[in-house]
Design a protein around this motif. Structure first.
Motif, PDB file in Angstrom:
ATOM      1  N   GLU A   1      53.243 -43.816 -31.691  1.00 14.54           N
ATOM      2  CA  GLU A   1      53.884 -42.906 -30.753  1.00 14.54           C
ATOM      3  C   GLU A   1      53.843 -43.492 -29.339  1.00 14.54           C
ATOM      4  OE1 GLU A   1      53.735 -38.195 -29.574  1.00 14.54           O
ATOM      5  OE2 GLU A   1      52.307 -38.956 -31.002  1.00 14.54           O
ATOM      6  N   MET A   2      52.753 -44.172 -29.033  1.00 16.81           N
ATOM      7  CA  MET A   2      52.632 -44.756 -27.697  1.00 16.81           C
ATOM      8  C   MET A   2      53.695 -45.828 -27.464  1.00 16.81           C
ATOM      9  SD  MET A   2      48.511 -44.862 -27.092  1.00 16.81           S
ATOM     10  CE  MET A   2      48.684 -45.796 -25.595  1.00 16.81           C
ATOM     11  N   LEU A   3      54.035 -46.574 -28.512  1.00 16.97           N
ATOM     12  CA  LEU A   3      55.064 -47.599 -28.360  1.00 16.97           C
ATOM     13  C   LEU A   3      56.377 -46.961 -27.925  1.00 16.97           C
ATOM     14  CD1 LEU A   3      56.158 -50.460 -28.627  1.00 16.97           C
ATOM     15  CD2 LEU A   3      56.530 -49.987 -31.063  1.00 16.97           C
ATOM     16  N   PHE A   6      56.089 -45.957 -24.285  1.00 15.79           N
ATOM     17  CA  PHE A   6      56.187 -47.118 -23.393  1.00 15.79           C
ATOM     18  C   PHE A   6      57.637 -47.579 -23.265  1.00 15.79           C
ATOM     19  CE2 PHE A   6      51.599 -48.254 -24.537  1.00 15.79           C
ATOM     20  CZ  PHE A   6      51.099 -47.743 -23.355  1.00 15.79           C
ATOM     21  N   GLN A   7      58.349 -47.609 -24.394  1.00 10.55           N
ATOM     22  CA  GLN A   7      59.740 -48.048 -24.356  1.00 10.55           C
ATOM     23  C   GLN A   7      60.609 -47.049 -23.590  1.00 10.55           C
ATOM     24  OE1 GLN A   7      60.189 -48.686 -28.580  1.00 10.55           O
ATOM     25  NE2 GLN A   7      60.084 -50.900 -28.293  1.00 10.55           N
ATOM     26  N   ARG A   8      60.324 -45.761 -23.776  1.00  9.74           N
ATOM     27  CA  ARG A   8      61.074 -44.743 -23.031  1.00  9.74           C
ATOM     28  C   ARG A   8      60.832 -44.912 -21.533  1.00  9.74           C
ATOM     29  NH1 ARG A   8      59.625 -39.119 -24.925  1.00  9.74           N
ATOM     30  NH2 ARG A   8      57.688 -39.604 -23.893  1.00  9.74           N
ATOM     31  N   ALA A  10      60.073 -47.575 -20.022  1.00  5.56           N
ATOM     32  CA  ALA A  10      60.681 -48.840 -19.594  1.00  5.56           C
ATOM     33  C   ALA A  10      62.207 -48.747 -19.626  1.00  5.56           C
ATOM     34  CB  ALA A  10      60.213 -49.980 -20.488  1.00  5.56           C
ATOM     35  N   GLU A  11      62.716 -47.526 -19.801  1.00  7.76           N
ATOM     36  CA  GLU A  11      64.151 -47.266 -19.831  1.00  7.76           C
ATOM     37  C   GLU A  11      64.857 -48.026 -20.947  1.00  7.76           C
ATOM     38  OE1 GLU A  11      65.882 -47.508 -15.938  1.00  7.76           O
ATOM     39  OE2 GLU A  11      64.313 -46.255 -15.070  1.00  7.76           O
ATOM     40  N   LYS A  12      64.237 -47.995 -22.123  1.00  7.89           N
ATOM     41  CA  LYS A  12      64.821 -48.567 -23.333  1.00  7.89           C
ATOM     42  C   LYS A  12      64.917 -47.448 -24.367  1.00  7.89           C
ATOM     43  CE  LYS A  12      62.942 -53.165 -22.558  1.00  7.89           C
ATOM     44  NZ  LYS A  12      62.112 -54.227 -23.120  1.00  7.89           N
ATOM     45  N   PRO A  13      65.832 -46.505 -24.156  1.00  7.66           N
ATOM     46  CA  PRO A  13      65.869 -45.326 -25.026  1.00  7.66           C
ATOM     47  C   PRO A  13      66.183 -45.629 -26.487  1.00  7.66           C
ATOM     48  CG  PRO A  13      67.749 -45.338 -23.546  1.00  7.66           C
ATOM     49  CD  PRO A  13      66.843 -46.440 -23.110  1.00  7.66           C
ATOM     50  N   ALA A  14      67.055 -46.573 -26.761  1.00 10.28           N
ATOM     51  CA  ALA A  14      67.393 -46.873 -28.163  1.00 10.28           C
ATOM     52  C   ALA A  14      66.169 -47.375 -28.917  1.00 10.28           C
ATOM     53  CB  ALA A  14      68.522 -47.890 -28.229  1.00 10.28           C
ATOM     54  N   GLU A  15      65.397 -48.251 -28.278  1.00  9.97           N
ATOM     55  CA  GLU A  15      64.191 -48.776 -28.899  1.00  9.97           C
ATOM     56  C   GLU A  15      63.140 -47.681 -29.068  1.00  9.97           C
ATOM     57  OE1 GLU A  15      65.822 -50.169 -26.395  1.00  9.97           O
ATOM     58  OE2 GLU A  15      66.110 -52.296 -26.809  1.00  9.97           O
ATOM     59  N   PHE A  20      60.148 -43.834 -32.542  1.00 12.15           N
ATOM     60  CA  PHE A  20      59.783 -42.460 -32.886  1.00 12.15           C
ATOM     61  C   PHE A  20      60.244 -42.099 -34.295  1.00 12.15           C
ATOM     62  CE2 PHE A  20      59.926 -41.569 -28.116  1.00 12.15           C
ATOM     63  CZ  PHE A  20      58.550 -41.549 -27.998  1.00 12.15           C
ATOM     64  N   ARG A  21      61.445 -42.463 -34.644  1.00 13.99           N
ATOM     65  CA  ARG A  21      61.982 -42.122 -35.969  1.00 13.99           C
ATOM     66  C   ARG A  21      61.190 -42.823 -37.071  1.00 13.99           C
ATOM     67  NH1 ARG A  21      67.709 -40.679 -34.496  1.00 13.99           N
ATOM     68  NH2 ARG A  21      67.340 -38.517 -33.885  1.00 13.99           N
ATOM     69  N   GLN A  22      60.722 -44.024 -36.798  1.00  9.92           N
ATOM     70  CA  GLN A  22      59.908 -44.738 -37.778  1.00  9.92           C
ATOM     71  C   GLN A  22      58.603 -43.990 -38.026  1.00  9.92           C
ATOM     72  OE1 GLN A  22      58.764 -48.756 -36.668  1.00  9.92           O
ATOM     73  NE2 GLN A  22      59.135 -49.438 -38.759  1.00  9.92           N
ATOM     74  N   ILE A  23      58.029 -43.432 -36.986  1.00  7.85           N
ATOM     75  CA  ILE A  23      56.807 -42.636 -37.127  1.00  7.85           C
ATOM     76  C   ILE A  23      57.086 -41.428 -38.008  1.00  7.85           C
ATOM     77  CG2 ILE A  23      55.136 -41.174 -35.914  1.00  7.85           C
ATOM     78  CD1 ILE A  23      55.597 -43.076 -33.478  1.00  7.85           C
ATOM     79  N   GLY A  24      58.200 -40.763 -37.780  1.00  4.83           N
ATOM     80  CA  GLY A  24      58.560 -39.599 -38.570  1.00  4.83           C
ATOM     81  C   GLY A  24      58.704 -39.913 -40.046  1.00  4.83           C
ATOM     82  N   GLU A  25      59.200 -41.113 -40.354  1.00  2.00           N
ATOM     83  CA  GLU A  25      59.327 -41.529 -41.750  1.00  2.00           C
ATOM     84  C   GLU A  25      57.967 -41.828 -42.362  1.00  2.00           C
ATOM     85  OE1 GLU A  25      61.995 -44.845 -41.875  1.00  2.00           O
ATOM     86  OE2 GLU A  25      63.636 -43.709 -40.993  1.00  2.00           O
TER      87      GLU A  25
END
Length: 70
Positions: A1-3, A6-8, A10-15, A20-25
């Protein structure tokens, strides 16, 4: 979740959304919380249409789940 956070930040919303979706899976029990993170990321990226679509889908998907405080 922290990754994703951090990406959010760093203004990298797609990443961030992908992380986040990978965590949900990997952890279905965390999926409702993760969808909130996705929606927040979309709002911060000013992608309001996607945020609304994600929120609507989450309501349909999780509205039948019993509430559990974590």
């Amino acid at each position: 979740e922290m990754l994703g956070q951090f990406q959010r930040n760093a203004e990298k919303p797609a990443e961030a959304i992908a992380a986040f979706r990978q965590i949900g899976e990997l952890n279905p029990a965390a999926a409702p919380k993760i969808e909130l993170q996705v929606i927040d990321t979309q709002v911060r990226a000013r992608d309001y249409k996607a945020a609304r679509q994600t929120a609507d889908a989450a309501v349909k998907k999780f509205s039948r789940r019993p509430y559990t405080a974590s």
